[in-house]
Design an enzyme around this catalytic site. Structure first.
Site, PDB file in Angstrom:
ATOM      1  N   MET A 126       5.611  25.212  31.616  1.00 45.51           N
ATOM      2  CA  MET A 126       5.875  26.317  32.473  1.00 45.51           C
ATOM      3  C   MET A 126       7.071  26.721  32.642  1.00 45.51           C
ATOM      4  SD  MET A 126       5.264  23.439  35.720  1.00 45.51           S
ATOM      5  CE  MET A 126       6.283  22.458  35.394  1.00 45.51           C
ATOM      6  N   HIS A 173       9.546  22.721  23.892  1.00 45.20           N
ATOM      7  CA  HIS A 173       8.918  23.743  23.404  1.00 45.20           C
ATOM      8  C   HIS A 173       8.527  24.967  21.559  1.00 45.20           C
ATOM      9  CE1 HIS A 173       9.533  23.663  28.161  1.00 45.20           C
ATOM     10  NE2 HIS A 173       8.492  23.003  28.171  1.00 45.20           N
ATOM     11  N   GLU A 222       6.272  14.554  23.184  1.00 45.03           N
ATOM     12  CA  GLU A 222       5.975  13.032  23.736  1.00 45.03           C
ATOM     13  C   GLU A 222       6.895  12.652  25.321  1.00 45.03           C
ATOM     14  OE1 GLU A 222       7.641  10.351  19.802  1.00 45.03           O
ATOM     15  OE2 GLU A 222       5.979   8.841  20.321  1.00 45.03           O
ATOM     16  N   LYS A 223       7.246  13.283  24.750  1.00 43.91           N
ATOM     17  CA  LYS A 223       8.650  13.310  26.232  1.00 43.91           C
ATOM     18  C   LYS A 223       7.674  12.651  27.572  1.00 43.91           C
ATOM     19  CE  LYS A 223      10.773  15.135  29.431  1.00 43.91           C
ATOM     20  NZ  LYS A 223      10.631  15.906  30.330  1.00 43.91           N
ATOM     21  N   GLN A 228       2.076  12.222  30.205  1.00 43.74           N
ATOM     22  CA  GLN A 228       0.594  13.264  30.197  1.00 43.74           C
ATOM     23  C   GLN A 228      -0.380  13.075  29.278  1.00 43.74           C
ATOM     24  OE1 GLN A 228       2.077  17.326  31.528  1.00 43.74           O
ATOM     25  NE2 GLN A 228       2.687  17.774  29.761  1.00 43.74           N
TER      26      GLN A 228
HETATM   27  O1  PAF Z   1       4.294  19.942  30.650  1.00 41.12           O
HETATM   28  C1  PAF Z   1       4.530  20.664  31.577  1.00 41.12           C
HETATM   29  O2  PAF Z   1       5.085  21.494  31.096  1.00 41.12           O
HETATM   30  C2  PAF Z   1       3.350  20.222  32.229  1.00 41.12           C
HETATM   31  O3  PAF Z   1       2.806  19.949  32.823  1.00 41.12           O
HETATM   32  C3  PAF Z   1       2.179  21.837  31.938  1.00 41.12           C
HETATM   33  C4  PAF Z   1       1.658  20.896  30.657  1.00 41.12           C
HETATM   34  C5  PAF Z   1       1.930  22.517  31.110  1.00 41.12           C
HETATM   35  C6  PAF Z   1       0.302  21.912  32.843  1.00 41.12           C
HETATM   36  O4  PAF Z   1       1.516  22.221  33.734  1.00 41.12           O
END
Ligand code: PAF
Length: 282
Positions: free
Chosen positions: A30, A37, A150-151, A155
Site C-alpha cells: 500500500m 517492503h 511475517e509481521k 494476513q
Molecule cells: O499488507 C499490505 O500492505 C496490504 O494488506 C496488502 C497485502 C498490500 C493488500 O492491500
C-alpha cells in the site's frame, strides 16, 4: 522504470511477459515503503525474472474512514526507493475506480473463522478487503511467486487460503519481519506516531521476547497479566490484544502440545495508532 496506472495497459504488458517467462514475482503493497517492503522487493528481484510491485491503498480493507484517510501516501519517494533496488522493476499504481469498477466493495470469503480472530475481531471485514484486492492483483498480474512479510502473520494465513482456493500454482514466500535498532517492527503506521513514542514502542518486541523466554515457566494467565502491565505502564499505550495461538490454524492455545508450534500475537494502541507484532514462541 515502468509505471503502469490502469488495468488495460497492465493486461497488455502481462500477456507479453507471460509469453516469455513463467517466473514473475509480485510484491503487493500500500506504498509508503520502508525497509521491510524493500527486503521483500530485493528477495523478489533475486528469485524472479520479472518483478512487479503494486502500490494501492485499498479502501475496502479499512473499516475506519479516518484510518483510510490518514494512511500515508508517498508515491514519489516510493519510486525512488524501488529504483535504488533496480530500474527494471515494474510498478502497478492503479486508481480506486480502475480496481473497483463495479463499486467500492469487498467480495465475501469463507475463511473458517481465521478472519474473525485477532485483527479480524477489531477490524471487521478487513480480511475480506485484503482478500478482494489480493485476488484481483493475482488474477491480473499472474505471478508465480508472491512475497509477504511475517509481521502481518495472520494476513499470510489468509493469503495461503486464497492461493489454495484460487491460484494453486502460486508460491507464497514469507520474509522475516524487519525491525529498527530498538526491535520495533517496521510499519508504515510508525510514521504516524511521535519520535518519543516510537522509541518507547520498543517495549512491544521486548514484551514478546519476555513471553517467548517464559512460555514454559509461567502460566498463560500470568503471562497475560504481565504483558498488560508492561504495556500499560507506559502513558498513551493501550493493549488491544495479546494472545497465544497455534501457528498453523490460529486456533486458541489451551495446553501445550509438543508437536504443535505456537505464536504470540500483540496489538498495542500507541497515541491511538494500532501497532501489531508477533513471534514464534516454541
Ligand atoms: O499488507 C499490505 O500492505 C496490504 O494488506 C496488502 C497485502 C498490500 C493488500 O492491500
Amino acid at each position: 522504470m515502468i509505471i503502469v496506472k490502469n488495468i488495460s495497459d497492465l493486461n497488455n504488458i502481462i500477456s507479453d511477459q507471460s509469453s516469455k517467462t513463467s517466473n514473475i514475482g509480485l510484491v503487493p503493497t500500500m506504498g509508503s515503503l520502508h525497509d521491510g517492503h524493500l527486503a521483500l522487493i530485493r528477495d523478489a528481484n533475486k528469485k524472479c525474472d520479472i518483478v512487479w510491485v503494486s502500490i494501492f491503498i485499498n479502501p475496502t480493507q479499512f473499516n475506519n474512514l479516518k484510518d483510510y484517510n490518514s494512511y500515508p501516501n508517498e508515491f514519489e519517494n516510493d519510486i525512488k526507493k524501488i529504483k535504488s533496488i533496480s530500474s527494471n522493476i515494474y510498478v502497478f499504481y492503479p486508481s480506486v475506480s480502475d480496481i473497483y469498477k463495479n463499486g467500492v466493495k469487498s467480495e465475501k470469503f469463507e475463511f473458517n473463522n481465521i478472519d474473525r480472530v485477532l485483527e479480524g475481531k477489531y477490524r471487521p471485514g478487513h480480511f475480506d478487503g485484503v482478500a478482494t484486492i489480493v485476488k484481483k492483483l493475482f488474477k491480473a498480474i499472474k505471478p508465480s511467486k508472491v512475497f509477504f512479510g511475517e509481521k502481518d502473520y495472520q494476513q499470510t494465513i489468509i493469503i495461503k487460503e486464497i492461493i489454495n482456493s484460487y491460484f494453486p500454482k502460486i508460491t507464497l514466500i514469507i520474509c522475516p519481519t524487519v525491525r529498527n535498532n530498538d526491535g520495533l517492527a517496521l510499519s508504515s503506521r510508525n510514521k504516524l506516531i511521535t519520535k518519543k513514542s516510537t522509541k518507547k514502542s520498543a517495549i512491544i518486541f521486548e514484551t514478546l521476547l519476555f513471553v517467548k523466554n517464559n512460555f514454559v515457566k509461567i502460566s498463560y494467565k500470568q503471562l497475560i497479566k504481565n504483558v498488560k502491565q508492561k504495556i500499560e505502564d507506559i502513558s498513551n499505550f493501550k493493549l488491544e490484544y495479546f494472545e497465544i495461538r497455534e501457528s498453523e490454524t490460529l486456533n486458541p492455545y489451551n495446553e501445550k502440545n509438543k508437536r504443535k508450534s505456537y505464536r504470540a500475537f500483540i496489538c498495542v494502541k500507541v497515541e491511538g495508532i494500532r501497532l501489531i507484532d508477533n513471534i514464534l514462541i516454541n
